[in-house]
Structure formats: C-alpha cells, structure tokens
Write a protein that holds these residues in place. Structure first.
Motif, short mmCIF file in Angstrom:
data_model
loop_
_atom_site.label_atom_id
_atom_site.label_comp_id
_atom_site.label_asym_id
_atom_site.label_seq_id
_atom_site.Cartn_x
_atom_site.Cartn_y
_atom_site.Cartn_z
N SER A 68 28.65 -17.11 -22.59
CA SER A 68 29.81 -16.36 -22.10
C SER A 68 29.62 -16.02 -20.62
O SER A 68 28.50 -16.07 -20.09
CB SER A 68 29.99 -15.07 -22.91
N PHE A 69 30.71 -15.68 -19.96
CA PHE A 69 30.64 -15.27 -18.56
C PHE A 69 30.75 -13.76 -18.41
O PHE A 69 30.47 -13.20 -17.36
CB PHE A 69 31.77 -15.94 -17.77
N TYR A 70 31.17 -13.08 -19.49
CA TYR A 70 31.39 -11.64 -19.44
C TYR A 70 30.69 -10.94 -20.60
O TYR A 70 30.58 -11.48 -21.69
CB TYR A 70 32.89 -11.32 -19.50
N TYR A 71 30.25 -9.71 -20.33
CA TYR A 71 29.56 -8.95 -21.37
C TYR A 71 29.61 -7.46 -21.03
O TYR A 71 29.85 -7.07 -19.88
CB TYR A 71 28.10 -9.42 -21.48
N HIS A 72 29.40 -6.64 -22.04
CA HIS A 72 29.34 -5.19 -21.88
C HIS A 72 28.29 -4.82 -20.81
O HIS A 72 27.23 -5.44 -20.77
CB HIS A 72 28.93 -4.59 -23.23
N PRO A 73 28.57 -3.87 -19.90
CA PRO A 73 29.70 -2.94 -19.92
C PRO A 73 30.89 -3.34 -19.05
O PRO A 73 31.64 -2.46 -18.62
CB PRO A 73 29.05 -1.66 -19.39
N GLU A 74 31.05 -4.62 -18.75
CA GLU A 74 32.24 -5.03 -18.02
C GLU A 74 33.50 -4.67 -18.82
O GLU A 74 33.46 -4.61 -20.05
CB GLU A 74 32.22 -6.53 -17.74
N ILE A 75 34.59 -4.49 -18.11
CA ILE A 75 35.83 -4.09 -18.76
C ILE A 75 36.82 -5.24 -18.64
O ILE A 75 37.51 -5.40 -17.64
CB ILE A 75 36.40 -2.81 -18.12
N SER A 76 36.84 -6.06 -19.66
CA SER A 76 37.77 -7.19 -19.73
C SER A 76 37.83 -7.66 -21.18
O SER A 76 36.87 -7.45 -21.94
CB SER A 76 37.31 -8.35 -18.83
N PRO A 77 38.92 -8.30 -21.59
CA PRO A 77 39.01 -8.77 -22.98
C PRO A 77 37.88 -9.70 -23.37
O PRO A 77 37.39 -9.65 -24.50
CB PRO A 77 40.37 -9.50 -23.01
N ARG A 78 37.40 -10.55 -22.45
CA ARG A 78 36.32 -11.49 -22.78
C ARG A 78 34.99 -10.77 -22.93
O ARG A 78 34.16 -11.14 -23.76
CB ARG A 78 36.21 -12.58 -21.72
N ALA A 79 34.78 -9.72 -22.14
CA ALA A 79 33.57 -8.92 -22.30
C ALA A 79 33.59 -8.23 -23.65
O ALA A 79 32.56 -8.16 -24.35
CB ALA A 79 33.46 -7.89 -21.17
N PHE A 80 34.76 -7.71 -24.05
CA PHE A 80 34.87 -7.07 -25.36
C PHE A 80 34.60 -8.07 -26.47
O PHE A 80 33.90 -7.77 -27.44
CB PHE A 80 36.29 -6.49 -25.55
#
Length: 378
Positions: free
Chosen positions: A10-22
C-alpha cells in the motif's frame, strides 16, 4: 480457518487521514486480531507504528536502493519520471498520466518485495491508489513468480477510466496487463463492478466494503444544539462534487446555523469565496484523526453528504458514509446539481424525514476481513 500469512502492499497507512490509509490499517488490524500474520510494505514515513508480534513492516524507501543494482533501477525510475512528466505529459497535455507512473516508486517497491520472494503466503492484497502500487506489485509477481496462493488487487476507483484523471487511452492497456497478474479484483461498492469488467470476468470481481473496528468508536450522547449545527468531512471536486449549490443557498438563508467542516486544501479552494460571506456561521477545520472526527460529528444535529456525479469516486464516499453512519446522526444527501430546499429546511427544523439509511454492520472489520479470506478458498 487455519491461520494465514498475508502480504499487503500500500502507499498509505495509519495515522494518515485518507480512505486508502483507513482501508490498509483496518485490514491489517483486523487480520491480526483474527490471529493471522501480516507482512506490510509501505513508504518510509516518520510515523510511530503500532507493534505486533505477527506484523512485519517493510519500509519502501531509500534504504532499499543501497546496492548498485537497486541504484541503477532507482536512476532509471527517476529518468522515467522526468520523461513522462516533462516531455510526454506536457507534450500531450496529459498531466495526470504522470499520476499513475511514479516510475521511481514502481521500481523501488519491486525491489523491496524482492526480500520476501522465497517466502510463502496464503494471500496478497495490493491496495491502490496510486495505481503504481498495483504496477510495482505486478512487476514483482512477473519477475519472481513468488509462492502466493491468492492475489487480489484492491481498488478504490478505477485508474484508466477515472473522470478525475485525464489519462491517456494507452493506460487502459497498461492496466489490463497489470491486472493479468492478479486473481481477483476487490471493489468497495457494487456500482463500480461494471467499470472493471474489461479487466476480469464478473465472478472475479468482488464487492468488499470499507471496514472499521466498530468497537473502537466512541460517540457523544446526542443533545440538540441551541443553534442548529450540521457538518461535512471530505474534499470537493470542481466537476463532480462541487458544493456551490449548497453554499449559494446557505449564503441567502435567513435562519441561523453553524456549518462545521473538515477538509483539505482542495476543499478550501472551492469554498474560499464563501468564508467571509458566511462569517461565524461557517467553521472550517483541517482533517483530524478518524475516531476524533466521528466523535465530534456525533454532537451535530445532522450531516451533509454530496454524492459524486460519476459512477466512480465511490471509495471516498463509502469511507465517509461509514463514518457518518457511526455517528448515529441523520444524513442529508444531495448532488452538486440537485438540492431539495424544502427537505433541507425540514432538517433545519429537526424533521429528518428522507434521511439516508445505512446499515453499519456490513462495515464491521471482522466481516470485511472474512470476505477477503473467503477468496483464498475460491
């Protein structure tokens, strides 16, 4: 079910705030709670990650280009980026074609994954966007043919036919070739299935909604606000989710209200002209952590949803509506071209007839994770 080994890119992960991080975070957390083990490949961010004995996090970044071979791949990727953006994209006026490339990241992800090429996994989940996640993961699968039983490309919105992106028609062929290396496609809502039929047979496309650990959510017992208060979280788009109709209506409204928003720079850009006009009636905030925004919105009288005009762009909408539903507050839904004034005035008066109904149980992380695990048996 026996305990599984799961690989996630993945490119996104917690604690980023985006649907893909979620999406990534809730899946990883859910699999771990079920007793499975997860290897997660994400960019090298300066975040403090939660540790778990069955979780290995591999940072895809500079530390993976130390060898001469990887440096060469990195340089090639940078040159590819340069060519695509400064020559091809500008020449074709196809700027967003660069969006999928991330040539550097495709190469670096492929070589980061090389570390586990000899290991065995029950399932791989590649989570886009950006599309470069699927691209880099497919390059790894093509080159090393690792022992992975089930390979899933998880999408938010499709890439080559996404109306927000102005991509070249050539990208459709690229997307098809990339998806040939995956067994299944997972999409968040049924509306988007037809957008992927050009890549896979229908029985290989599965609706698996956004998930969340419902037990972790805290909300405030609702008390009617002295001044009617409604909220919105998310961004806006000029052509498919433009809030102009709503803000023009609110600017002319004779009733008092407080409209509390959580948005990003893109959202701020489209409402900037209304900030001074609405004064204290409009309160605009940056994004805050997911659980916090759910808690704060649970104190509002109702929430605003602006549906996209496109059949795509459902991933962000799905994520938002889950959060809305968890607040327990009524949801007023509209599109950028259609605002029911009478219905809105009823909401203002406390009559929530016609509110959007959502069953939150389908988004329980345990249910969502099991839907992915079921694909191993197919």
């Amino acid at each position: 079910m026996q305990k599984c080994r799961i690989l996630v890119t993945s490119f996104y992960y917690h604690p980023e705030i985006s649907p893909r991080a979620f999406r990534t975070y809730e899946l990883v957390k859910g699999f771990l709670k079920m007793g499975h083990s997860v290897d997660l490949f994400i960019p090298h961010y300066d975040f403090c990650y939660e540790k778990h004995e069955n979780l290995r996090i591999f940072h895809v970044g500079s530390k993976h280009i130390k060898s001469d071979e990887n440096k060469l791949k990195y340089i090639k990727g940078r040159l590819f980026d340069f060519f695509m953006y400064h020559i091809y994209c500008k020449m074709k006026r196809d700027y967003d074609c660069f969006y999928f490339c991330y040539g550097t990241y495709i190469h670096v992800l492929e070589h980061a994954l090389k570390q586990i090429k000899d290991e065995k996994y029950d399932m791989l989940i590649s989570i886009a966007l950006p599309f470069s996640i699927h691209y880099g993961t497919a390059q790894f699968l093509k080159k090393y043919n690792p022992n992975i039983h089930t390979k899933i490309a998880d999408y938010g919105d499709p890439f080559s036919s996404n109306p927000v992106l102005n991509v070249s028609s050539k990208c459709q062929r690229i997307e098809k070739k990339v998806l040939d290396y995956f067994d299944h496609i997972a999409v968040p809502v049924e509306h988007t299935i037809h957008d992927f039929k050009q890549f896979k047979k229908t029985d290989k496309i599965h609706v698996i909604p956004q998930g969340i650990d419902i037990e972790s959510i805290k909300i405030e017992p609702y008390h009617k606000n002295d001044i009617v208060t409604f909220g919105y979280t998310g961004t806006f788009y000029d052509e498919i989710r433009n809030p102009k109709l709503l803000f023009d209506f609110l600017t002319e409204a004779s009733f008092d209200f407080r409209f509390i928003m959580y948005t990003d720079a893109q959202g701020m850009k489209l409402i900037s002209q209304y900030i001074e006009k609405l004064g204290e009636k409009l309160i605009v905030n940056d994004y805050i952590p997911r659980n916090e925004v759910i808690y704060k919105m649970s104190q509002m009288d109702f929430l605003i949803n602006i549906d996209s005009l496109s059949s795509m762009q459902f991933f962000g909408r799905a994520s938002k509506l889950i959060d809305y539903a968890l607040t327990g507050r009524p949801i007023f839904s509209m599109t950028q071209n259609s605002l029911d004034h009478e219905k809105f005035l009823r909401f203002i008066s406390g009559d929530y007839t016609g509110k959007l109904e959502i069953d939150v149980n389908q988004f329980d992380a345990n249910v969502v994770c099991q839907k992915f695990l079921d694909l191993i048996e197919m």
